[in-house]
Design a protein around this motif. Sequence first.
Motif, short mmCIF file in Angstrom:
data_model
loop_
_atom_site.label_atom_id
_atom_site.label_comp_id
_atom_site.label_asym_id
_atom_site.label_seq_id
_atom_site.Cartn_x
_atom_site.Cartn_y
_atom_site.Cartn_z
N TYR A 230 0.84 -1.20 0.00
CA TYR A 230 0.00 0.00 0.00
C TYR A 230 0.87 1.24 0.00
N LEU A 231 0.28 2.34 -0.44
CA LEU A 231 0.94 3.64 -0.44
C LEU A 231 0.33 4.47 0.68
N PRO A 232 1.05 4.66 1.78
CA PRO A 232 0.49 5.38 2.92
C PRO A 232 0.12 6.82 2.57
N GLN A 233 -0.85 7.29 3.29
CA GLN A 233 -1.30 8.67 3.14
C GLN A 233 -1.54 9.23 4.54
N GLY A 234 -0.44 9.39 5.29
CA GLY A 234 -0.54 9.94 6.64
C GLY A 234 -0.66 8.90 7.74
N LYS A 235 -0.94 7.64 7.36
CA LYS A 235 -1.10 6.58 8.36
C LYS A 235 -0.49 5.28 7.85
N VAL A 236 0.09 4.52 8.77
CA VAL A 236 0.56 3.18 8.46
C VAL A 236 -0.10 2.21 9.45
N ILE A 237 -0.16 0.96 9.05
CA ILE A 237 -0.76 -0.07 9.88
C ILE A 237 0.35 -0.95 10.44
N GLY A 238 0.16 -1.44 11.65
CA GLY A 238 1.14 -2.35 12.25
C GLY A 238 1.40 -3.53 11.33
N LEU A 239 2.65 -3.88 11.20
CA LEU A 239 3.07 -4.91 10.24
C LEU A 239 2.30 -6.22 10.40
N SER A 240 2.17 -6.72 11.61
CA SER A 240 1.49 -8.00 11.80
C SER A 240 0.02 -7.93 11.45
N LYS B 52 -3.35 5.68 -0.43
CA LYS B 52 -3.53 6.20 -1.80
C LYS B 52 -3.78 5.07 -2.78
N GLY B 53 -3.37 3.88 -2.39
CA GLY B 53 -3.57 2.73 -3.25
C GLY B 53 -3.16 1.46 -2.54
N VAL B 54 -3.70 0.35 -3.01
CA VAL B 54 -3.39 -0.97 -2.45
C VAL B 54 -3.26 -1.96 -3.59
N ARG C 122 -3.99 0.84 -9.41
CA ARG C 122 -4.81 0.62 -10.62
C ARG C 122 -4.55 1.72 -11.64
N GLU C 123 -4.42 2.94 -11.15
CA GLU C 123 -4.31 4.10 -12.05
C GLU C 123 -2.90 4.36 -12.54
N GLY C 124 -1.90 4.01 -11.74
CA GLY C 124 -0.53 4.34 -12.10
C GLY C 124 0.27 3.14 -12.55
N HIS C 125 0.65 3.14 -13.80
CA HIS C 125 1.42 2.02 -14.36
C HIS C 125 2.74 1.82 -13.61
N ALA C 126 3.41 2.91 -13.25
CA ALA C 126 4.71 2.79 -12.57
C ALA C 126 4.55 2.15 -11.19
N THR C 127 3.51 2.52 -10.46
CA THR C 127 3.28 1.96 -9.13
C THR C 127 2.98 0.47 -9.23
N ARG C 128 2.11 0.13 -10.15
CA ARG C 128 1.77 -1.28 -10.37
C ARG C 128 3.02 -2.07 -10.76
N SER C 129 3.82 -1.54 -11.68
CA SER C 129 5.03 -2.22 -12.13
C SER C 129 6.03 -2.41 -11.00
#
Length: 179
Positions: free
Chosen positions: A86-96, A130-132, A165-172
């Motif tokens: 995922y691309l964080p947007q101000g928040k991250v989730i605990g790894l586990s 921003k994306g997953v 989904r929207e960004g080819h570079a991110t998906r790649s």
Amino acid sequence: MKENFANIIAAVGEDLQRDGLRDTPARAAKAFEFLTRGYNQDIDEVVNGAIFESDNDEMVLVKDIEVYSLCEHHLLPFIGRCHVAYLPQGKVIGLSKIARIVDMYARRLQIQENMTKQIAETIMQVTGAKGVGVVLEAKHLCMMMRGVEKQNSMMTTSMMLGAFREGHATRSEFLHLIR
């Protein structure tokens, strides 16, 4: 559930009083409850408040999360691995918590296509990312042990949301990192 397993065992012609089967209905019921424990979980319980502020906006990836699930069509296992980014947007989730979210959906009667989507949408929802991106690869015993009996087949499903989904570079980048 114990009685139902006893009926199934008897229906295949086995003797429930035989030494090896005497306690099998209870053991099978206990195992099935464990294998489907995802029905007794909800996302708030799983995440348990482990969302943290962060100024990181680069990709976070957890790959090779083991997956054990049961096919809803035959009640046979499918086993594989899941990659979540995922691309964080101000928040991250605990790894586990990412692995716990994967398990929550895997521990239900399931089809891989739906599980992939459920994982992606849930990560997106709880993180506000921003994306997953989610890729799930699994071997299905319903194809290996019965039916077409194909031992080396692997099913791959993916779900890309937002920037994935929207960004080819991110998906790649994501797909490159999981290979």
